[in-house]
Each structure stands twice: as C-alpha cells, then as structure tokens.
Design a protein around this motif. Sequence first.
Motif, PDB file in Angstrom:
ATOM      1  N   GLN A 148       0.825  -1.206   0.000  1.00  0.00           N
ATOM      2  CA  GLN A 148       0.000   0.000   0.000  1.00  0.00           C
ATOM      3  C   GLN A 148       0.863   1.262   0.000  1.00  0.00           C
ATOM      4  O   GLN A 148       0.607   2.195  -0.776  1.00  0.00           O
ATOM      5  N   LYS A 149       1.876   1.301   0.843  1.00  0.00           N
ATOM      6  CA  LYS A 149       2.733   2.484   0.938  1.00  0.00           C
ATOM      7  C   LYS A 149       3.493   2.729  -0.374  1.00  0.00           C
ATOM      8  O   LYS A 149       3.618   3.861  -0.829  1.00  0.00           O
ATOM      9  N   THR A 150       3.978   1.650  -0.966  1.00  0.00           N
ATOM     10  CA  THR A 150       4.741   1.789  -2.212  1.00  0.00           C
ATOM     11  C   THR A 150       3.862   2.272  -3.360  1.00  0.00           C
ATOM     12  O   THR A 150       4.226   3.197  -4.103  1.00  0.00           O
ATOM     13  N   CYS A 155       1.905   5.306  -7.857  1.00  0.00           N
ATOM     14  CA  CYS A 155       0.789   5.547  -8.789  1.00  0.00           C
ATOM     15  C   CYS A 155      -0.552   5.552  -8.044  1.00  0.00           C
ATOM     16  O   CYS A 155      -1.323   4.583  -8.146  1.00  0.00           O
ATOM     17  N   PRO A 156      -0.822   6.603  -7.304  1.00  0.00           N
ATOM     18  CA  PRO A 156      -2.116   6.697  -6.617  1.00  0.00           C
ATOM     19  C   PRO A 156      -3.255   6.931  -7.608  1.00  0.00           C
ATOM     20  O   PRO A 156      -3.053   7.486  -8.697  1.00  0.00           O
ATOM     21  N   ALA A 163     -10.488   2.295  -6.097  1.00  0.00           N
ATOM     22  CA  ALA A 163      -9.538   2.130  -5.004  1.00  0.00           C
ATOM     23  C   ALA A 163      -8.515   3.261  -5.032  1.00  0.00           C
ATOM     24  O   ALA A 163      -8.385   3.989  -6.020  1.00  0.00           O
ATOM     25  N   THR A 164      -7.776   3.387  -3.933  1.00  0.00           N
ATOM     26  CA  THR A 164      -6.803   4.476  -3.841  1.00  0.00           C
ATOM     27  C   THR A 164      -5.503   4.161  -4.585  1.00  0.00           C
ATOM     28  O   THR A 164      -4.706   5.058  -4.857  1.00  0.00           O
ATOM     29  N   TYR A 165      -5.291   2.875  -4.905  1.00  0.00           N
ATOM     30  CA  TYR A 165      -4.090   2.484  -5.663  1.00  0.00           C
ATOM     31  C   TYR A 165      -4.359   1.163  -6.372  1.00  0.00           C
ATOM     32  O   TYR A 165      -5.200   0.380  -5.931  1.00  0.00           O
ATOM     33  N   PRO A 166      -3.680   0.893  -7.491  1.00  0.00           N
ATOM     34  CA  PRO A 166      -3.870  -0.389  -8.188  1.00  0.00           C
ATOM     35  C   PRO A 166      -3.229  -1.533  -7.411  1.00  0.00           C
ATOM     36  O   PRO A 166      -2.044  -1.481  -7.072  1.00  0.00           O
ATOM     37  N   ALA A 390     -10.438  -6.570  -9.081  1.00  0.00           N
ATOM     38  CA  ALA A 390      -9.729  -6.667  -7.798  1.00  0.00           C
ATOM     39  C   ALA A 390      -8.655  -5.593  -7.689  1.00  0.00           C
ATOM     40  O   ALA A 390      -8.390  -5.065  -6.604  1.00  0.00           O
ATOM     41  N   ALA A 391      -8.047  -5.251  -8.805  1.00  0.00           N
ATOM     42  CA  ALA A 391      -6.971  -4.262  -8.792  1.00  0.00           C
ATOM     43  C   ALA A 391      -7.486  -2.832  -8.663  1.00  0.00           C
ATOM     44  O   ALA A 391      -6.817  -1.977  -8.082  1.00  0.00           O
ATOM     45  N   LEU A 392      -8.689  -2.560  -9.183  1.00  0.00           N
ATOM     46  CA  LEU A 392      -9.149  -1.179  -9.308  1.00  0.00           C
ATOM     47  C   LEU A 392     -10.208  -0.752  -8.307  1.00  0.00           C
ATOM     48  O   LEU A 392     -10.502   0.436  -8.195  1.00  0.00           O
ATOM     49  N   PHE A 393     -10.833  -1.708  -7.582  1.00  0.00           N
ATOM     50  CA  PHE A 393     -11.878  -1.344  -6.622  1.00  0.00           C
ATOM     51  C   PHE A 393     -11.479  -1.813  -5.226  1.00  0.00           C
ATOM     52  O   PHE A 393     -10.754  -2.801  -5.071  1.00  0.00           O
TER      53      PHE A 393
END
Length: 608
Positions: A148-150, A155-156, A163-166, A390-393
């Motif tokens: 999450q941090k990375t 790429c936020p 979601a906030t990140y992929p 799963a990656a985007l939401f």
Amino acid sequence: MDGSWWNSRENLIQVMSRRKSDEDEPGKEKLARVLDLVDLTALGVGSTLGVGVYVLAGAVAKTDAGPAVVLSFVLAAFASAFAGLCYAEFAARVPRAGSAYVYSYVGVGEFVAFVIGWNLILEYVIGTASVAKGLSNYVDALFDYPIQKTMLSLCPIHVSFMATYPDFLAFSVVLLLSILLSWGVRESTIINNIFTVVNLCTVATVIISGLFKVNSYNWNIPKQDIPKDAKGGEGGFMPYGWAGVTAGAAKCFYGFIGFDTVATTGEEAKRPKRDIPLAIVLSLTIITFAYCGISSVLTLMWPYYKQDADAPFPFVYDHLGWTTIKWIVSSGAIFALFTSLIGTMFPLPRILYAMSCDGLLFRIFADIHPKYHTPVLATLLSGLLAGIMAALFNLEQLIDMMSIGTLLAYSIVCICVLVLRYKNDSGVEFTINGTDGAENNSFVETVMKTTMRYLNLSNIKYANEDTESVSKTVTMFYICVSAVFCFMVVRLEGDQPASSLALYTTAIFGIGLLLLILLLARQPQSTKELSFKVPLVPLIPCLSILLNIYLMMKLDVHTWIRFGIWLSIGFLIYVFYSTTHSVEGQKQRDGSKKKPAINGTIISSGKL
C-alpha cells in the motif's frame, strides 16, 4: 399498425417465456451419486467461510454496526436461510447438476434464466475479486502495508468510486490461478473436507483464545469515553442505531454467499430428498455460529472504533502481544482465503459455458480445449475481468456490488418458487362461476365474482388456469408493494424524528403486504410430488423476498448505479444477441420435436 404492435408484443412474451425441457436427453451421461450428508455440509461451509469471517467482521463493526455486528450476521443468516430453502425446492424440481440458471430455464422461462445467469456471472466475478482483494489486504497488513505504501507513492488513483491504488498482488493471484485452472482441476471431496476442518479449527482457535481477553466494557462504551478523533457513533452496543445494524446486515450477507452450491448437487447427492435440505440448514447453522462467535470475541477483545478494517485479527493480536497466536491464526486465514478464492473462481467459466451452449452468450465461451478438457478461453477471460476489478476497486465496493446481484438472484428464485407452487400442473381449464363469459355482468356482479376469485370463496382444492392467474397477479402486486414498503422503511430510519404521515403510510403498506400473503394462502397449490418442498408457503418465500429487497435498499446509490449499468449491458446482449441465437428459439423456429440438450450446466461439480 396497432395489430402489428400487439403481435410483436405477444411474440416478445413468447420468446422471453420459452423454456427448456426438464426431461433427460437420451444417452446423456449422469453424475455419480457419491456425496453424503457430511460431504454436502462440508461443501456448504467450505465454499462460504472466507473473507466474511476473517475480514468482514472487523470492517462492519468499525464502520457500520459496532458490537451489534453480531445482530447484523443473524439478520443476514435469516435472509440466507429462507433463500436456501427455496433453492432446495428448485433443486428438487429440476434434479440436475447446475445452478439457479438451469432451474429457472426449465421451470419459468428464458428471460428470467438469463437475468439469473447474468447475476451469477456478476456474483462469481465480484466474489473472485473480493476474495483476492481480501487476501491481498490481509497479507499486506501482516507486514505493515508495504504494498500500500509503495503503490500510493508511485501511482495513486484519485477517483472517488475506485480504489486508492492499483492492487497488482490481487491481480496477479487471480491471473495465476486462472492459468492453473485452465489446465484442468479435479475436485476432491476428501481435500475439501480437510480444508474445511482446518478452517473451522482456525475459527475455534480465534474464539477460544479470545475468551481469555474479553471485556464486557467494550460492548457498552459511553459516548464520552470515545476519542473525539474516532468515528464511534453514540457509543453502547448499537452505536449507529438499528439503521447501522441493517446496513451492516446488507454487507454481512456477503459472508453467506456460497451455501447455494449445496442445492446444485441434485445428481450427486446419495439421498437428495433428505440430505440437501438438511445440509443447507446445517451449513448455515455452522456458518452463523462461526460468524457470531468471531464477531463477538473480536468486539469484546478490542473497542469497535479501533478495529483494523483490512486485517482485524493480526491487528488485535499485535496490540495484545500474542505474536504466536497471531501467526497461527493468520496462516490459517490465508490458507482459508486461498481455498475460498479457488472455490469462487471455478464456477464462473462453467456458467459462461452453460449460457453460451444455450446460445444466450457468445459461442466462444463454449469452446473446450481438446487436451485439457476445460473451457480455457472462458476461464482466462473471466479471470482477467475479475483480476482487473480486484486491482481497481476496494473491498467494500466489491462486497456491496456482489451483495446486490446475489440478493436479486435470491429474490427471483423465491418468486419462481411462488409461481411454480401455484402452477396449474393438471392441465385443467376451469374458471369459477362462468367468469370467462361475463362481459355483460353488472358492476356489482363483477366485484362479487372478482372477490370470490381472489378469496377463493368456492374453496377450490386444485390449481387451475384461473387460480394460477390470480396467484401470479397477487405475487406481482406483492413484489411492487414490498419495494415501496422497504423504501419507506429505509427512509424512516434516516429521518429523525419521523413524520406521522410517513408512519401511517408505511403501516398501511405493511398491512397490505399481510393481506396479499393471505390472498396467496387462499389459493390452491400444485399437487406435483417433489422430493423437497419449502414449508409454510407462501410465508417463507414472501418473507425472503421482503428481506432481500430491504437489504438491497440499504445499499448506497453508487452500488445501484454500478449494478444498473451491469443489468443494462445484460439486457442489450439479450435483445440483440440471445433472442436470435438461442438454441431453444432455433428449435422452435425449425419446428423440431427433438428434446433440447442441456450442455455445460455443471456448476459446482467441476465436471463438463
């Protein structure tokens, strides 16, 4: 022009209501009856316990219901139990391996079957994506969120409904498993039973270990003791009120999705008449106790407003200093989530395969690999779609969207049970007191005869065309009144204080629902013998419909918009592709009397 319009309307109704034959095709290979009660119960439990028990309890407690998350699970369990009984009757009516898609195609008609199948696709796509997202969040939380941090720094995503990140970990896991499944999967009842036992042992470990740290104060925290920077509502056992409990129930309903796989084993159960209904009840009972025990211990060990929504148990065990228990439970949770992911991924390509073989979806999904004997393209494409979602939401958005699709599918199943239970199976064409030729009757006579029909004052014992028509009309009114009633109840929960007019209007609609149930109860039912029938019809199907609609109304408007877009895409496919490519439609156009073949309808068995 009017006549042609009417003929077109009639043709459209005929197209939408055409049905499959419920007779077996000669030479069709049947499945072996090898599943006993233990196997069926383990199948129901194993396919259900996953994200709900290891992630959802903490998330709902923190954001929606507080300690009353226990009540949210109980309410969701009732809604699932009523729907489960209706699924069992469907399985008894169509004793084939398959899903509600096949049942409704045989029992009701093509359009309803398409809607249910389209919703099942949504259920399994979102189910796969949500389990993958839950697994990713759980693993990330164990190591203090390095992914999450990375990703937030690299790429936020600044889009409100995403979601906030992929999440590339969730995407990669889904894609990898899709490739593995496309090579061929052999389901083993023994392995499923072992996985289920391991999962239940992990749940038992959580509950027993948590009993040593329970603090009743955490179920009755006063509002003044809640930090000002924390979202804690009004404090107490129900900090967000009954509205929070029901909103939580709409999300907790996700935790019970999967039990319906038991009802799809009609050809594989040794004693379907006894074991399938009993397995549904047993699996739902075990699941409900697991969810209630987990959520109770979790909120008693740690204040609800301090819970971690992504990985509640590692978070709590860290703060309690139980490092060993943390890793034991976390390992079991990851194992269970991985198993649940495989279970949710496997049925989706089979649904696509079944619908494409029937001509309702594109033919490419029906292609079987000559070497691996699996629908490779359907598996890979469905995995790709689930991986992208799963990656985007985020997990909460996925759970809400899955819940609304499943609630609608369950509602349609219950409606179909009502329609079929009051169906005229005897072929008798009969109308009471000559109402078919009463064009010159006075208004009073018409009202009297209508009253006699709807109240069945002639005490007709066997269903006929007239009583079937009455029951369909009453069912349609019940659905409409239920929607209005649930909408008003949800509005009343949000309006404090509620106006007297709104309360009286809601009460009137509630009384109307009771009267409609009584009208249905007065109508004679089908005498067709079944291995299992839902008890207390029409009460249980009607209550299930009401609960499902109510839980759907509790979901936010963005969920409805996303779901509306999904349904719109489905309707376009049905109108412009399915109506002209339907296998059943082609048989009717050719005037063939050959019984239609049902291919690829095995959803839960893993066989084609």
